[in-house]
Design a protein around this motif. Structure first.
Motif, mmCIF file in Angstrom:
data_model
loop_
_atom_site.group_PDB
_atom_site.id
_atom_site.type_symbol
_atom_site.label_atom_id
_atom_site.label_comp_id
_atom_site.label_asym_id
_atom_site.label_seq_id
_atom_site.Cartn_x
_atom_site.Cartn_y
_atom_site.Cartn_z
ATOM 1 N N THR A 66 33.699 1.985 0.642
ATOM 2 C CA THR A 66 33.854 0.777 1.455
ATOM 3 C C THR A 66 32.985 -0.337 0.891
ATOM 4 O OG1 THR A 66 34.265 2.111 3.437
ATOM 5 C CG2 THR A 66 33.641 -0.190 3.769
ATOM 6 N N SER A 396 38.995 4.467 0.701
ATOM 7 C CA SER A 396 38.460 3.203 0.196
ATOM 8 C C SER A 396 39.015 2.031 0.998
ATOM 9 C CB SER A 396 38.841 3.049 -1.274
ATOM 10 O OG SER A 396 38.441 1.794 -1.773
ATOM 11 N N THR A 397 38.151 1.064 1.282
ATOM 12 C CA THR A 397 38.582 -0.118 2.031
ATOM 13 C C THR A 397 37.599 -1.256 1.795
ATOM 14 O OG1 THR A 397 39.297 -0.901 4.218
ATOM 15 C CG2 THR A 397 37.306 0.444 4.150
ATOM 16 N N THR A 398 37.981 -2.439 2.227
ATOM 17 C CA THR A 398 37.121 -3.621 2.150
ATOM 18 C C THR A 398 36.935 -4.172 3.555
ATOM 19 O OG1 THR A 398 37.870 -4.182 -0.083
ATOM 20 C CG2 THR A 398 36.895 -5.948 1.212
ATOM 21 N N ILE A 399 35.688 -4.449 3.919
ATOM 22 C CA ILE A 399 35.349 -4.909 5.265
ATOM 23 C C ILE A 399 34.834 -6.336 5.197
ATOM 24 C CG2 ILE A 399 33.873 -4.537 7.276
ATOM 25 C CD1 ILE A 399 35.970 -2.350 6.886
ATOM 26 N N LYS A 435 38.208 2.730 10.186
ATOM 27 C CA LYS A 435 39.186 1.828 10.792
ATOM 28 C C LYS A 435 39.498 2.139 12.261
ATOM 29 C CE LYS A 435 41.294 0.805 6.330
ATOM 30 N NZ LYS A 435 42.519 0.721 5.506
#
Length: 542
Positions: A66, A396-399, A435
């Motif tokens: 992240t 995986s992610t973008t915050i 999420k």
């Protein structure tokens, strides 16, 4: 009789294995934590959208985890921000606002993250810069480590390149610089200087802000520390306990020294100059400083005599600005390579799938914007920081939601499956990572002190300050109030102590060129943000 004894002994061993197996298994179900700290690293990274920088390894980590795009430090200087990260408490609780105060002298019973993890069955070890050494004991905060701390900047000589040996003054390998350092060290000793006086004498004469020379990675401290960290990881694999292993890298902190191959990744003419190098319109003078940290390097003062100096910041010739920015980028790529070595070793040891990996830069850095260099402000370039967390089982992610460094302690506890202490100031970011929530807070809070004295221009740290600036950053705006009379958030708010107010609109003005705090069009915005600031301060009163 002998066979009977052997059989009995074997039975005892088997019984012990049966009894202890659940305990070992239970310990191993907890994930390891690789805790990577990088000094003075701002979000100049590929995974943060920078198209020029070369950071393939940190970008690789970003693809595993992240990326927190709107993360902010609690105070933009090493000692206070690291004390805050490691304890999950804000500076007004740790009372570390400078580079002199030792955290446990003020709060002997304060709980650190690794100290707490020891109580939860973890082995905790550290190497390199995790705390600032000036703000903890000589053992780098002894209660934090189940194994004695390995070192601070330098490691054992055997980890350095044989052809270069250890760097002089803790930083330099260029032959001419080493020769001068030896010359002035001898000269200083002949004058009767020792310890800090001798170090200061030599540094005043030979302490360049940059160095580019063709040497191996482990000619410098970070490369040598990385080599030793790999050995430690190998030993940790066989540990029956889950580990918390903290590895701190000092670059891109000044001086910008890195092997030539990292400088060669960039062209000097491509270095991006800050587009706005002035004071903001309607600005508050106390928001600025004179870049005293940069002025302490021996190649800077000679530039000032023929460069017209503004009444704030540090005005440098374009060529020197580009050289410094080149050095910063090269140092970032050098550190990225060391991070890559850790990730490769973790993978080779088969530990990646059961290891939480967190990487953070302790605060941002001014590269000429507002005519400022270094950190030490409440502006965006000093307070916004990179933070990446990769955790087993989380995609995986973008915050883009607001986060801050006090959130690290509770987040790692939550991800590791251990109870979160109730005393922490931050919140777990796990709901953002998996999420189940879009945000956990509406804004982040940073702060910075100003003394308003001559020592402010030298900027080497101080024990107290007459002015403190509290800065609230939400998705669009930054609202800052500067309070005099040694005000701290633990005290009841007094509007009479306000000596300056700032408001910046990042949607319309990303470079903070205009302070709109008193503009009619922003009256309702200023009123709303002030109410939020006062509500926050009220929660801090003891």
């Amino acid at each position: 009789m002998k066979k009977s004894n052997q059989a009995f002994s074997l039975l005892i061993i088997v019984f012990a294995m049966v009894i202890t197996a659940p305990v070992v298994a239970q310990q191993k179900t907890k994930p390891n934590i690789l805790f990577i700290a990088i000094d003075d690293l701002k979000p100049i990274l590929g995974c943060y959208g920078d198209k020029l920088v070369k950071t393939p390894n940190i970008d690789r980590l970003a693809k595993m985890g992240t990326v927190f795009m709107s993360n902010y430090c609690q105070q933009a200087v090493c000692g206070p921000t690291r004390a805050s990260i490691m304890t999950g408490r804000r500076p007004d609780y740790t009372k570390v606002w400078d580079l002199k105060t030792k955290m446990r002298d003020i709060n002997p019973d304060i709980l650190s993250l690794p100290q707490y993890l020891i109580s939860q069955g973890y082995s905790t070890q550290g190497i390199g810069k995790i705390y600032d050494s000036r703000c903890v004991d000589k053992k780098m905060d002894a209660p934090s480590w189940s194994v004695p701390y390995y070192n601070y900047f330098k490691t054992e000589e055997k980890y350095y390149a044989k052809e270069t040996g250890m760097p002089v003054l803790g930083a330099y390998q260029l032959p001419d610089t080493k020769e001068l350092a030896l010359k002035y060290t001898k000269e200083g000793k002949e004058k009767g200087l020792v310890d800090k006086e001798l170090e200061d004498y030599v540094s005043e004469l030979v302490k360049p802000s940059v160095e580019c020379t063709d040497v191996p990675d482990n000619a410098y401290n970070d490369g040598a520390n990385a080599a030793r960290a790999l050995e430690i990881l190998e030993k940790l694999k066989s540990d029956t306990k889950p580990f918390f292993f903290a590895v701190g890298f000092s670059k891109p902190h000044l001086p910008f020294v890195a092997p030539k191959k990292y400088w060669d990744l960039y062209k000097r003419e491509d270095m991006p100059l800050a587009p706005f190098q002035e004071k903001s319109k309607n600005s508050v003078d106390v928001a600025y400083h004179n870049a005293g940290e940069m002025r302490g390097y021996s190649d800077i003062p000679p530039l000032l005599s023929f460069t017209d100096q503004k009444d704030f910041g540090l005005t440098l010739p374009i060529d020197k600005q580009k050289e410094l920015i080149h050095g910063y980028y090269a140092s970032v790529s050098y550190t990225d390579a060391q991070v890559g070595k850790l990730l490769d070793k973790l993978e080779a040891l088969g530990l990646t799938k059961n290891t939480i990996i967190i990487l953070w830069g302790d605060h941002g850095w001014h590269l000429g914007d507002h005519n400022l260099w270094c950190k030490h402000t409440n502006f965006e370039q000093a307070t916004r920081t990179p933070m990446i967390i990769a955790a087993p089982g989380i995609a995986s992610t973008t915050i883009t939601a607001s986060t801050e460094f006090v959130d690290i302690f509770p987040t790692l506890c939550d991800l590791a499956g251990v109870k979160i202490p109730e005393t922490l100031d931050g919140k777990s970011l796990k709901p953002l990572m998996n999420k189940t929530a879009k945000s956990v807070k509406d804004f982040s809070i940073s702060q910075y002190p100003r003394s308003g004295t001559k020592s402010e221009t030298e900027r080497q740290g101080y024990a107290s300050s007459k002015v403190m600036g509290y800065s609230l950053r939400d998705k669009r705006y930054r609202y800052t109030i500067w309070m005099t009379n040694d005000f701290r958030s633990s005290q009841a708010f007094n509007a009479d102590l306000i000596v300056g107010t700032e408001l910046y609109d990042y949607d319309k003005d990303p470079n903070e060129t205009i302070n709109v705090a008193n503009e009619v069009d922003y009256k309702s915005v200023a009123k709303d943000l002030k109410a939020k600031m006062l509500a926050f301060l009220k929660t801090q009163v003891k």
